[in-house]
Scaffold this motif. Sequence first.
Motif, short mmCIF file in Angstrom:
data_model
loop_
_atom_site.label_atom_id
_atom_site.label_comp_id
_atom_site.label_asym_id
_atom_site.label_seq_id
_atom_site.Cartn_x
_atom_site.Cartn_y
_atom_site.Cartn_z
N TYR A 143 0.86 -1.14 -0.07
CA TYR A 143 0.13 -0.07 -0.11
C TYR A 143 1.02 1.36 0.03
O TYR A 143 2.12 1.23 0.19
CB TYR A 143 -0.82 0.03 1.17
CG TYR A 143 -0.17 -0.14 2.62
CD1 TYR A 143 0.22 1.02 3.22
CD2 TYR A 143 -0.05 -1.18 3.22
CE1 TYR A 143 0.84 1.05 4.47
CE2 TYR A 143 0.72 -1.36 4.53
CZ TYR A 143 1.00 -0.24 5.08
OH TYR A 143 1.82 -0.23 6.13
N LYS A 144 0.29 2.65 -0.08
CA LYS A 144 0.85 3.78 -0.03
C LYS A 144 0.70 4.26 1.35
O LYS A 144 -0.22 3.92 2.03
CB LYS A 144 0.08 4.43 -1.28
CG LYS A 144 0.34 4.24 -2.66
CD LYS A 144 1.65 4.16 -3.35
CE LYS A 144 1.44 4.10 -4.69
NZ LYS A 144 1.25 5.15 -5.46
N ASN A 145 1.80 5.37 1.71
CA ASN A 145 1.93 5.53 2.96
C ASN A 145 0.95 6.51 3.40
O ASN A 145 0.53 6.54 4.47
CB ASN A 145 3.24 6.13 3.07
CG ASN A 145 3.76 6.23 4.76
OD1 ASN A 145 3.35 5.15 5.34
ND2 ASN A 145 4.54 7.21 5.09
N THR A 146 0.28 7.26 2.31
CA THR A 146 -0.49 8.34 2.72
C THR A 146 0.07 9.61 3.37
O THR A 146 1.27 9.41 3.87
CB THR A 146 -1.81 8.29 3.35
OG1 THR A 146 -1.58 8.08 4.85
CG2 THR A 146 -2.43 6.93 2.98
N GLY A 147 -0.55 10.81 3.37
CA GLY A 147 0.19 12.08 4.19
C GLY A 147 0.01 11.86 5.65
O GLY A 147 0.49 12.69 6.29
N ARG A 148 -1.05 10.89 6.09
CA ARG A 148 -1.24 10.88 7.45
C ARG A 148 -1.07 9.17 7.98
O ARG A 148 -2.27 8.74 8.31
CB ARG A 148 -2.66 11.10 7.75
CG ARG A 148 -2.68 12.84 7.52
CD ARG A 148 -3.95 13.45 7.99
NE ARG A 148 -3.89 14.92 7.65
CZ ARG A 148 -4.99 15.65 8.11
NH1 ARG A 148 -5.83 15.37 9.10
NH2 ARG A 148 -4.69 17.04 8.14
N PRO A 149 -0.04 8.97 7.92
CA PRO A 149 0.15 7.42 8.23
C PRO A 149 -0.20 6.88 9.59
O PRO A 149 -0.26 5.95 9.88
CB PRO A 149 1.52 7.06 7.66
CG PRO A 149 2.39 8.46 7.66
CD PRO A 149 1.34 9.46 7.29
#
Length: 759
Positions: free
Chosen positions: A605-611
């Motif tokens: 998955y991608k980390n996102t801006g608020r992991p």
Amino acid sequence: MSFVFITIAIWSCSSKIIQPKVAFVSKNQLEIRVDSVLKLMTLEEKIGQLNQYNGFWEITGPTPKEGQAAKKYADLKNGLVGSMLNVKGVKDVRALQKIAVEETRLGIPLIFGFDVIHGYKTISPIPLAEAASWDLKEIKKSAAIAAEEAASVGLNWTFAPMVDVSRDARWGRVMEGAGEDPYLGSQIAIARVQGFQGDDLKARNTILACAKHFAGYAFAESGRDYNTVDIGESTLQNIVFPPFKAAADAGVRTFMNSFNELNGIPATGNAYLQRKILKSDWNFDGFVVSDWGSINEMIPHGFAKDSKQAAEIAINAGSDMDMESSAYVAHLAALVKEGKVQESTIDDAARRILKVKFELGLFDNPYLYCDENYEKETVGKAAFQEGVLEMAKKSIVLLKNEKELLPLKKSGQKIVVIGALANDKTSPLGSWRIAADDNSAVSLLEGLQKYKGNQLTYAKGADVTVGRTQFIWETKINTTDKSGFSEAIAAAKTADVVIMSLGEHGLQSGEGRSRTDIGLPGVQQELLEEVYKVNPNIVLVLNNGRPLAIPWADEKIPAIVEAWHLGTQSGNAIAQVLYGDYNPSGKLPMTFPRNVGQVPIYYNYKNTGRPVMTEPDSVFWSHYIDEKNTPLYPFGYGLSYTQFEYSDLSLSQNTFSGDGQIEVSVTVKNTGKYTGKEVVQLYIRDLIASVTRPVKELKGFEMIELQPGASQRVNFTINKKTIEFFTAQSKWEAEPGDFKVFVGGNSVQTLENDFQYLK
Ligand code: NOJ
């Protein structure tokens, strides 16, 4: 027999004298042969090569006089059919081939296709299970067994492998692929293509493979089969395409397009997919078959107003053969006359199909695959049984093993087996086993009965019933009847160990079998809880075609074995694993969620801006308020009866540039008391990139075997190829920057180190 047919026959024979084996004919000579056939063909006959019909009549019976069968029969005699599907058995194949070769004007042989997805009659584990073995040699062998058996009954083309990367356990067809990872999926795609096609397509134990479904099919919204697919170019290029590209590079001769629309354009009418990516960028020179009826399905998609327009769109988009829409044979000639389709487009499609027929050796001997004695000797032979048993054992994944409940002691134990699936000889065959006989698998109970040292008792507990008509499978899972509970509970009370075989019936996954609830179906969860109350010494043997959400079982049940749908030898394979005659070595090719609400859930998955939560008690980070983000069992996970310890992850250097490389090595030690196999996995993370990259990406794996106490250094190489991806510049390239490297026995528990790529 017409003059032209004789011409072909003479031409074919004379070319045989000069060059007897097409396998040794250079590409040019092959193309000259193809062109020489093409020159003799009318427009209608060329279009006929693009037409594929489903088996349409009692082949050895009377000639059909009316209806659809009569029309298909007439088309066949008129040279308007290029291929048939779902005709099997030498007798029937020969009967139809005879019409094509002896009664049509040009005598061009047919190709016979069939869904040999995980075996023909001798069934190997479902493909998702095979993927859990991570054993490429065994997977290739399994495909070779399927090819040999299928070829012996007259078939020369399988609609496999399905190479759709799948992240959504609700989608029933996850059972048909290699799981969620593009790298593992690519390696398995290559193994399967090589297994089916071998080195020589003209050999009578090899068949054509077909990479399907091109493309994006597994990304159906909400996991509902055939649903809309809307994904961006990065996902398409980096996740969806790699196994297709790998199959193309491995020489797969056919592709199948898919039912879904992709970003508003049905795949069957999608020129970007078929003309640009496949035939231009990847130089694929085999042919593309539509999926079943998918040309006409462009009408309900809202993309074509009628079958004629659908035919125009599909052929122009690069779909060469029409499976069961009858749209090409009905409309292409008129479309050419109207100038809506160029004759050169038809020529290109027909040329591709004829070329593959030459490659199969059908022009030299159309009855190459039609030998009844060979068929009798081959179907179900002992070597196949041994092969699928090996594959089945290697496909099993040990998910949990507390209190050393497993392996089972071989004597002095009272064992109670519970669950309808334990006594089922059809369910283990799984979905997509259309030529296999019902009741032909070894059940778990039969497998366990071969071990004589323990006392064995069986109680069904709860029903799992399946009704089946000839062509339509209907699955009805008992959801209310608990009348068998008391017998099962009473038996469990006195047992040393209870083996519970629960999960999905083999026909509860596969095409058209999406689910919104991926727990244990029916009353099985309740049965498990009731039995647990009287005897917690339970070994739960799961049978399923997709990841299941089983959080209660994970918390309470001491031993859990993922046994999928393992095919003909299922019961023997599971019993050998439970008794420790095979130490489980499988690793999950797909993440198991805690809860269906987490789906799609995948390790890359991608980390996102608020992991992560950065302020105490904040809700403003990427998470659920009622469930963890983490899975129940991660990708790459699987235990052994022994234990492995990883240490000393080292890199030959921490930077590389250009065509340089880094050697990565790690020590793996068997710290337990059994000899065991371990799949050592290498992952990387590209920290900053022009397009965000996943938190981990599998880039290598190796299976090793260690005696107790033994250790081994395992080495991997990282080079430019390892770190390439489809960048913001719309190119596959390596971007300079910082990377992490991880090595471990699954995608979560890893050692890590850092490296840099300098341009
Ligand atoms: C439809 C399925 O999607 C495809 O995978 C299969 O090969 C064809 N039917 C032919 O049976």
